[in-house]
Motif scaffolding. Structure first.
Motif, PDB file in Angstrom:
ATOM      1  N   VAL A  88      32.182  40.586  37.939  1.00 38.44           N
ATOM      2  CA  VAL A  88      32.329  39.424  38.816  1.00 38.44           C
ATOM      3  C   VAL A  88      33.478  38.601  38.269  1.00 38.44           C
ATOM      4  O   VAL A  88      33.484  38.244  37.082  1.00 38.44           O
ATOM      5  N   ASN A  89      34.459  38.314  39.109  1.00 34.65           N
ATOM      6  CA  ASN A  89      35.617  37.522  38.708  1.00 34.65           C
ATOM      7  C   ASN A  89      35.488  36.097  39.237  1.00 34.65           C
ATOM      8  O   ASN A  89      35.112  35.878  40.392  1.00 34.65           O
ATOM      9  N   PHE A  90      35.817  35.147  38.363  1.00 34.80           N
ATOM     10  CA  PHE A  90      35.784  33.743  38.754  1.00 34.80           C
ATOM     11  C   PHE A  90      37.079  33.090  38.265  1.00 34.80           C
ATOM     12  O   PHE A  90      37.365  33.087  37.064  1.00 34.80           O
ATOM     13  N   TYR A  91      37.852  32.549  39.205  1.00 35.42           N
ATOM     14  CA  TYR A  91      39.123  31.918  38.859  1.00 35.42           C
ATOM     15  C   TYR A  91      38.897  30.466  38.453  1.00 35.42           C
ATOM     16  O   TYR A  91      38.518  29.632  39.273  1.00 35.42           O
ATOM     17  N   LEU A  92      39.117  30.184  37.185  1.00 41.02           N
ATOM     18  CA  LEU A  92      39.064  28.815  36.686  1.00 41.02           C
ATOM     19  C   LEU A  92      40.293  28.023  37.113  1.00 41.02           C
ATOM     20  O   LEU A  92      40.282  26.792  37.099  1.00 41.02           O
ATOM     21  N   ALA A  93      41.335  28.714  37.490  1.00 38.63           N
ATOM     22  CA  ALA A  93      42.531  28.108  38.098  1.00 38.63           C
ATOM     23  C   ALA A  93      43.241  29.187  38.891  1.00 38.63           C
ATOM     24  O   ALA A  93      43.285  30.353  38.474  1.00 38.63           O
ATOM     25  N   ASP A  94      43.796  28.802  40.037  1.00 42.27           N
ATOM     26  CA  ASP A  94      44.480  29.778  40.883  1.00 42.27           C
ATOM     27  C   ASP A  94      45.639  29.100  41.618  1.00 42.27           C
ATOM     28  O   ASP A  94      45.418  28.211  42.444  1.00 42.27           O
ATOM     29  N   TYR A  95      46.848  29.517  41.274  1.00 41.68           N
ATOM     30  CA  TYR A  95      48.063  28.978  41.895  1.00 41.68           C
ATOM     31  C   TYR A  95      48.818  30.070  42.651  1.00 41.68           C
ATOM     32  O   TYR A  95      50.027  29.977  42.845  1.00 41.68           O
ATOM     33  N   ARG A  96      48.118  31.066  43.137  1.00 39.24           N
ATOM     34  CA  ARG A  96      48.782  32.201  43.797  1.00 39.24           C
ATOM     35  C   ARG A  96      48.941  32.025  45.305  1.00 39.24           C
ATOM     36  O   ARG A  96      49.428  32.915  45.990  1.00 39.24           O
ATOM     37  N   PHE A  97      48.569  30.871  45.827  1.00 38.27           N
ATOM     38  CA  PHE A  97      48.627  30.658  47.275  1.00 38.27           C
ATOM     39  C   PHE A  97      50.058  30.374  47.723  1.00 38.27           C
ATOM     40  O   PHE A  97      50.830  29.707  47.027  1.00 38.27           O
TER      41      PHE A  97
END
Length: 247
Positions: free
Chosen positions: A171-180
């Motif tokens: 299970v992956n959980f993004y603590l931060a995601d700036y790929r948008f």
């Protein structure tokens, strides 16, 4: 043949499951306190969860897990490595667990939860990691870069051990995601977020590993910290098979 069929129809079984919440409040520590193993206790237990700690007295350092009630959400840097960015536990509770997972971290299951399903837990960033990603520091970059267009991420990957074997499922959980493509959708987690782990199935322990787009000569630059609270396990509490009804 008819008798066997009747027995099968009338054989009843009852399997009851209970849920246990590990909320780490059992230590009763006051606000802005920590348990980092300096007292010689290197194993923290709450509910059916067991967390291992390493303490290094030569430099007052620690690894694995710590128990914290720190409320500091403003101090940047490694001296504030026990704080969750929420400033407290789930639903304004006092205590939570925090881990330093640069080489991975393990959460063991005990008692009736061992070999059963972990429903999930609440997860958030540590203050150290959150402020590092927000502003950058002497080692790590500001996520998004100068323009905000850098496609950065900080990823937590959770797997399970069962019978000594590490699963391939995760299970992956993004603590931060700036790929948008739309920068307004970029985020760094700053609240307690439920992570459903039921899909991993039965487990004896959970394995946590971290990865980031910000990597240097010595590995990941993003501080490898995150906090957890209210771990909910599904515990096998009763198995009962009734006597078959005779035809």
């Amino acid at each position: 043949m008819k008798k066997i069929f009747t027995l099968l129809l009338t054989l009843s079984s009852l399997i009851a499951f209970a849920q246990t919440t590990s909320d780490f409040e059992n230590y009763g520590i006051p606000v802005d306190s920590i348990l980092n193993g300096s007292d010689g206790n290197h194993l923290f237990n709450s509910g059916n969860v067991s967390l291992f700690n390493e303490y290094f007295p030569a430099w007052n350092g620690w690894g694995g897990w710590a128990i914290s009630s720190s409320t500091d959400v403003t101090t940047a840097g490694y001296t504030n490595d026990f704080s969750a960015i929420t400033g407290g536990g789930v639903d304004n509770s006092l205590t939570y667990a925090i881990t330093y997972a640069s080489t991975g971290s393990i959460m063991n299951l005990e008692n009736d939860a061992q070999g059963e399903i972990v429903n999930g837990m609440y997860i958030t960033n540590g203050t150290y990691a959150f402020l590092s990603m927000t502003d950058g520091d002497g080692i790590a970059k500001k996520f998004g870069g100068v323009t905000g267009d850098d496609e950065d991420y900080f990823l937590l990957t959770i797997k399970k051990y069962l019978g000594g074997t590490l699963s391939t499922d995760s299970v992956n959980f993004y603590l931060a995601d700036y790929r948008f493509s739309d920068n307004s959708q970029d985020y760094i987690v700053n609240e307690w977020t439920w992570v459903d782990l039921a899909s991993l199935g039965q487990a004896d322990s959970l394995s946590f590993s971290m990865s980031s787009t910000d990597v240097g000569n010595y590995g990941m630059n993003t501080p490898a910290y995150f906090a957890v609270d209210n771990v909910i396990t599904s515990d096998l509490s009763l198995i009962h098979i009734s006597e078959p009804t005779r035809p």
